[in-house]
Design a protein around this motif. Structure first.
Motif, short mmCIF file in Angstrom:
data_model
loop_
_atom_site.label_atom_id
_atom_site.label_comp_id
_atom_site.label_asym_id
_atom_site.label_seq_id
_atom_site.Cartn_x
_atom_site.Cartn_y
_atom_site.Cartn_z
N VAL A 49 35.66 33.55 37.97
CA VAL A 49 36.50 32.36 37.78
C VAL A 49 37.54 32.65 36.69
N LEU A 50 37.15 33.32 35.62
CA LEU A 50 38.09 33.67 34.57
C LEU A 50 39.23 34.52 35.14
N VAL A 51 38.89 35.56 35.89
CA VAL A 51 39.91 36.43 36.47
C VAL A 51 40.77 35.66 37.47
N TYR A 52 40.13 34.81 38.27
CA TYR A 52 40.86 33.95 39.20
C TYR A 52 41.86 33.07 38.45
N ASP A 53 41.42 32.46 37.37
CA ASP A 53 42.29 31.60 36.58
C ASP A 53 43.46 32.37 35.99
N LEU A 54 43.21 33.56 35.46
CA LEU A 54 44.29 34.39 34.94
C LEU A 54 45.31 34.70 36.02
N HIS A 55 44.80 34.98 37.22
CA HIS A 55 45.66 35.32 38.36
C HIS A 55 46.47 34.12 38.87
N GLU A 73 37.41 43.80 42.90
CA GLU A 73 38.50 43.98 43.86
C GLU A 73 39.30 42.68 43.92
N LYS A 74 40.60 42.79 44.06
CA LYS A 74 41.45 41.60 44.12
C LYS A 74 41.02 40.68 45.27
N GLU A 127 40.31 36.43 45.85
CA GLU A 127 41.18 35.77 46.82
C GLU A 127 40.42 35.34 48.06
N ASP A 128 39.13 35.66 48.13
CA ASP A 128 38.29 35.30 49.26
C ASP A 128 38.28 33.78 49.45
N ALA A 129 38.48 33.32 50.67
CA ALA A 129 38.58 31.88 50.95
C ALA A 129 37.33 31.11 50.51
N LYS A 130 36.16 31.67 50.72
CA LYS A 130 34.92 31.00 50.31
C LYS A 130 34.85 30.87 48.78
N PHE A 131 35.21 31.92 48.09
CA PHE A 131 35.20 31.88 46.62
C PHE A 131 36.23 30.88 46.12
N VAL A 132 37.44 30.93 46.64
CA VAL A 132 38.50 30.01 46.21
C VAL A 132 38.09 28.57 46.48
N GLY A 133 37.48 28.30 47.63
CA GLY A 133 37.01 26.96 47.94
C GLY A 133 35.96 26.48 46.96
#
Length: 155
Positions: A42-48, A134-135, A139-145
């Motif tokens: 989540v941290l890496v997702y938020d940074l991205h 891995e990027k 960006e995986d739809a399940k993770f993002v959801g």
């Protein structure tokens, strides 16, 4: 209680099982702790996604650590364990690896004549590399959801 619920509870940061109290000495150990690894992702997702998602920006602005490894993402104990986790066979800690990679990154930028950092955006490649993510994982739809529905909640 079903086995799946028991297993999930055991991997939660507050669980009382050996799985949750096992020290995270390496990045591989961090990955084995599902709840902790989710928070890292989540941290890496938020940074991205900070520039295009106000929720990501809000969470990041609540951090107090220069590397963003603090609340609201992690408890003090989790942050200490993450920063101390070894990333290579030479025993370099994650904190050392991130700091070294950021120095190298900014030296390359300076050499190109443009040394202006883009804040968290510039940290994404470093975090992906240091954590071995891995990027596509963030960006995986399940993770993002899941992130959009639950944020940092892991229960």
């Amino acid at each position: 209680m079903s086995k799946s619920k028991a297993k999930r509870k055991n991997n939660s940061p507050g669980g009382s099982s050996d799985a949750s109290t096992k020290p995270c000495r390496t990045v591989a150990d961090l990955r084995e702790n599902w709840a902790l690894w989710y928070k890292i992702c989540v941290l890496v997702y938020d940074l991205h996604n900070m520039a295009k998602d106000k929720t990501c920006e809000k969470r990041l602005l609540q951090t107090t650590d220069e590397l963003y490894i603090s609340a609201p993402y992690f408890s003090n104990e989790e942050a200490v364990a993450i920063k101390a986790a070894e990333v290579d066979s030479e025993g370099a800690s994650l904190q050392e690896a991130i700091t070294t990679n950021l120095q190298n990154f900014f030296e390359k930028r300076k050499a190109s004549g443009d040394c202006r950092p883009c804040g968290p955006h510039d940290m994404v490649p470093v975090y992906l590399s240091c954590f071995g993510i891995e990027k596509a994982e963030i960006e995986d739809a399940k993770f993002v959801g899941r992130v959009r529905r639950f944020g940092l909640k892991v229960d």
